[in-house]
Scaffold this motif. Structure first.
Motif, PDB file in Angstrom:
ATOM      1  N   ILE A  46       0.890  -1.180   0.150  1.00 13.11           N
ATOM      2  CA  ILE A  46       0.140  -0.015  -0.046  1.00 13.11           C
ATOM      3  C   ILE A  46       0.745   1.138  -0.010  1.00 13.11           C
ATOM      4  O   ILE A  46       2.135   1.302   0.351  1.00 13.11           O
ATOM      5  N   HIS A  47       0.293   2.433  -0.276  1.00 10.50           N
ATOM      6  CA  HIS A  47       1.087   3.497  -0.480  1.00 10.50           C
ATOM      7  C   HIS A  47       0.611   4.347   0.809  1.00 10.50           C
ATOM      8  O   HIS A  47      -0.442   4.469   1.166  1.00 10.50           O
ATOM      9  N   PHE A  48       1.469   4.765   1.725  1.00 12.94           N
ATOM     10  CA  PHE A  48       1.114   5.435   3.054  1.00 12.94           C
ATOM     11  C   PHE A  48       0.766   6.900   2.865  1.00 12.94           C
ATOM     12  O   PHE A  48       0.471   7.387   3.751  1.00 12.94           O
ATOM     13  N   GLY A  49       1.005   7.395   1.831  1.00 14.47           N
ATOM     14  CA  GLY A  49       0.892   8.774   1.492  1.00 14.47           C
ATOM     15  C   GLY A  49       1.797   9.670   2.004  1.00 14.47           C
ATOM     16  O   GLY A  49       2.610   9.626   3.070  1.00 14.47           O
ATOM     17  N   GLU A  50       2.228  10.625   1.026  1.00 17.38           N
ATOM     18  CA  GLU A  50       3.431  11.702   1.276  1.00 17.38           C
ATOM     19  C   GLU A  50       2.738  12.758   2.177  1.00 17.38           C
ATOM     20  O   GLU A  50       1.555  13.047   2.419  1.00 17.38           O
ATOM     21  N   LEU A  51       3.340  13.227   3.210  1.00 22.75           N
ATOM     22  CA  LEU A  51       3.083  14.295   3.979  1.00 22.75           C
ATOM     23  C   LEU A  51       2.505  15.411   3.280  1.00 22.75           C
ATOM     24  O   LEU A  51       3.143  15.943   2.463  1.00 22.75           O
ATOM     25  N   GLY A  52       1.337  15.985   3.748  1.00 22.53           N
ATOM     26  CA  GLY A  52       0.655  16.881   2.958  1.00 22.53           C
ATOM     27  C   GLY A  52      -0.401  16.614   1.981  1.00 22.53           C
ATOM     28  O   GLY A  52      -1.276  17.389   1.488  1.00 22.53           O
ATOM     29  N   ASN A  53      -0.281  15.334   1.464  1.00 23.38           N
ATOM     30  CA  ASN A  53      -1.212  14.766   0.665  1.00 23.38           C
ATOM     31  C   ASN A  53      -2.414  13.884   1.322  1.00 23.38           C
ATOM     32  O   ASN A  53      -1.965  12.918   2.212  1.00 23.38           O
ATOM     33  N   LEU A  54      -3.473  14.333   0.954  1.00 19.40           N
ATOM     34  CA  LEU A  54      -4.716  13.622   1.833  1.00 19.40           C
ATOM     35  C   LEU A  54      -5.688  12.590   0.719  1.00 19.40           C
ATOM     36  O   LEU A  54      -6.746  12.373   1.261  1.00 19.40           O
ATOM     37  N   SER A  55      -4.950  12.347  -0.368  1.00 19.99           N
ATOM     38  CA  SER A  55      -5.892  11.592  -1.072  1.00 19.99           C
ATOM     39  C   SER A  55      -5.613  10.189  -1.264  1.00 19.99           C
ATOM     40  O   SER A  55      -6.051   9.026  -1.747  1.00 19.99           O
ATOM     41  N   PHE A  56      -4.624   9.770  -0.221  1.00 19.32           N
ATOM     42  CA  PHE A  56      -4.173   8.245   0.023  1.00 19.32           C
ATOM     43  C   PHE A  56      -5.215   7.431   0.578  1.00 19.32           C
ATOM     44  O   PHE A  56      -6.190   7.967   1.090  1.00 19.32           O
ATOM     45  N   LEU A  57      -5.289   6.443   0.407  1.00 17.70           N
ATOM     46  CA  LEU A  57      -6.057   5.252   1.029  1.00 17.70           C
ATOM     47  C   LEU A  57      -6.475   5.346   2.549  1.00 17.70           C
ATOM     48  O   LEU A  57      -5.291   5.439   3.189  1.00 17.70           O
ATOM     49  N   ARG A  58      -7.600   5.340   3.088  1.00 16.84           N
ATOM     50  CA  ARG A  58      -7.648   5.453   4.677  1.00 16.84           C
ATOM     51  C   ARG A  58      -7.182   4.046   5.224  1.00 16.84           C
ATOM     52  O   ARG A  58      -7.533   3.117   4.780  1.00 16.84           O
ATOM     53  N   PRO A  59      -6.684   4.137   6.353  1.00 19.08           N
ATOM     54  CA  PRO A  59      -6.232   3.081   6.700  1.00 19.08           C
ATOM     55  C   PRO A  59      -7.169   1.765   7.238  1.00 19.08           C
ATOM     56  O   PRO A  59      -6.912   0.786   7.575  1.00 19.08           O
ATOM     57  N   ASN A  60      -8.440   2.417   7.285  1.00 21.79           N
ATOM     58  CA  ASN A  60      -9.791   1.434   7.700  1.00 21.79           C
ATOM     59  C   ASN A  60      -9.708   0.301   6.619  1.00 21.79           C
ATOM     60  O   ASN A  60     -10.052  -0.635   6.954  1.00 21.79           O
ATOM     61  N   TYR A  61      -9.404   0.720   5.182  1.00 17.95           N
ATOM     62  CA  TYR A  61      -9.368  -0.182   4.240  1.00 17.95           C
ATOM     63  C   TYR A  61      -8.292  -1.221   4.499  1.00 17.95           C
ATOM     64  O   TYR A  61      -8.478  -2.384   4.241  1.00 17.95           O
ATOM     65  N   ALA A  62      -7.230  -0.812   4.742  1.00 19.37           N
ATOM     66  CA  ALA A  62      -6.105  -1.776   4.961  1.00 19.37           C
ATOM     67  C   ALA A  62      -6.298  -2.750   6.160  1.00 19.37           C
ATOM     68  O   ALA A  62      -6.062  -4.022   6.082  1.00 19.37           O
ATOM     69  N   LYS A  63      -7.127  -2.179   7.181  1.00 15.84           N
ATOM     70  CA  LYS A  63      -7.716  -3.017   8.291  1.00 15.84           C
ATOM     71  C   LYS A  63      -8.243  -4.246   7.754  1.00 15.84           C
ATOM     72  O   LYS A  63      -8.574  -5.473   8.449  1.00 15.84           O
ATOM     73  N   VAL A  64      -9.341  -4.047   7.077  1.00 16.43           N
ATOM     74  CA  VAL A  64     -10.299  -5.222   6.609  1.00 16.43           C
ATOM     75  C   VAL A  64      -9.542  -6.006   5.847  1.00 16.43           C
ATOM     76  O   VAL A  64      -9.771  -7.329   6.002  1.00 16.43           O
TER      77      VAL A  64
END
Length: 367
Positions: A46-64
């Motif tokens: 998964i892509h954890f998102g670059e700081l300042g970018n808010l369009s990455f996937l929420r961690p809730n999906y990873a938990k599923v």
């Protein structure tokens, strides 16, 4: 060749089923539980998102995804490799800080986070594939140590490859620092003389005697350099840089071949969420407004078919008013080409088919 099956559901919910529950139903219906997870290590890329970018996937999906793997007896972990460019994910410590700040922790996702290519991006496994462009892919070691590979992708636009989908998430994302250099260029970094402070850290870490100093400034002999990327990782002031001099078409082909190196010879499954479809990559420290409305969640055992299904779904959507896509117009009748006309996303898909990575033809099964 028979069409590959791609499973799809939209983002509508009911009083009895929320989005995490719907994602779980999707991946179960798509057959993820057919994989034998019992006592197996399962990498979730998964892509954890670059700081300042808010369009990455929420961690809730990873938990599923992690929870379902655990339910089936597996040992899941979230993973990505360090970046080649300067940013908040250029080494494992900064990368972990970024992941935690963006919500990806063992407490929120139910599994640990491992940076696959180690502290400085040099912990890699060499995977022979004998491709048209790549003979030996350099993949983050933790990715290759896993018994099972799962990709969880945020589908969006990309300024170099047209779109960033499953192939991009796997191929570029799983490359070590040297692997990323190989995909972007000939793998030979150079020193920005004006930035170099003459600390000799790069020289001490070069195993091939490629670095020398004149007037307290480093330079790299490309005849000796093997493109390992260690000098990029150890420079304290980011003076060692790489050129992105490979054409976008060849970049896409190399990404397909790196993806093949990651997924061959072991069980794999792929999930792609078409939401917050920003025009550029999540690697930016910012994100623009989406170019289309949110579409839904897709899953398949075939990464090529999955990307094709997501592209077709995006291109069937109306343009969001005020987005970059609206400003660019619809001359090409292809949303990604209209946003980035100098790219050709089809090359990755077509090369993926050529090398046996997957099938461009798919059957969309809606649940």
């Amino acid at each position: 060749m028979d069409k590959s099956k791609v499973y799809y559901t939209n983002f509508h919910t009911t009083f009895s089923e929320n989005l995490p529950q719907k994602l779980k139903r999707l991946i179960k219906t798509a057959g993820m539980e057919q994989i034998d997870f019992q006592n197996k290590y399962a990498a979730i890329k998964i892509h954890f998102g670059e700081l300042g970018n808010l369009s990455f996937l929420r961690p809730n999906y990873a938990k599923v995804v992690a929870d379902l793997i655990r339910e089936n007896g597996g040992k899941p972990f979230l993973t990505d490799c360090n970046t080649l460019y300067v940013g908040s994910r250029k080494n494992a410590l900064d990368h972990l800080d970024t992941a935690y700040e963006n919500g990806f922790s063992p407490f929120s996702t139910g599994c640990h986070v491992l940076i696959a290519d180690g502290l400085k991006g040099t912990d890699e496994a060499l995977v022979p594939i004998d491709g048209d462009y790549i003979k030996e892919a350099k993949i983050g070691r933790a990715v290759m140590d896993a018994d099972i590979f799962i990709s969880l992708t945020h589908f969006k636009g990309h300024e170099s490859t047209g779109f960033g989908g499953t192939l991009k998430n796997i191929g570029m994302g799983c490359g070590s620092r040297a692997g990323k250099m190989e995909m972007h260029n000939a793998g030979k970094p150079h020193v920005a003389q004006e930035t170099c402070v003459g600390c000799h850290a790069c020289e001490r870490n070069c195993a091939h005697g490629a670095i020398s100093f004149q007037e307290k400034k480093a330079s790299i002999d490309h005849n000796r350099c093997v493109g390992c990327g260690r000098c990029v990782g150890v420079c304290p002031v980011d003076a060692v840089e790489t050129d992105c001099d490979e054409s976008n078409d060849i970049l896409n082909c190399k990404i397909a071949e790196y993806t093949y190196a990651v997924v061959k010879d072991r069980p794999c499954f792929h999930i792609s969420l078409v939401t917050d479809v920003s025009p550029n990559c999540d690697c930016h420290s910012e994100n623009d407004i989406p170019i289309i409305p949110n579409v839904g969640m897709f899953a398949s055992f075939d990464p090529v078919a999955l990307d094709m299904a997501c592209v077709d779904a995006v291109n069937s959507q109306p343009v969001i008013a005020g987005s970059i896509l609206e400003k660019h117009g619809s001359e090409h009748h292809d949303h990604f080409t209209d946003v980035h006309p100098d790219t050709n996303w089809k090359t990755a898909v077509e090369h993926g088919v050529k090398i046996g990575l997957g099938n461009k033809e798919y059957e969309l099964i809606k649940i």
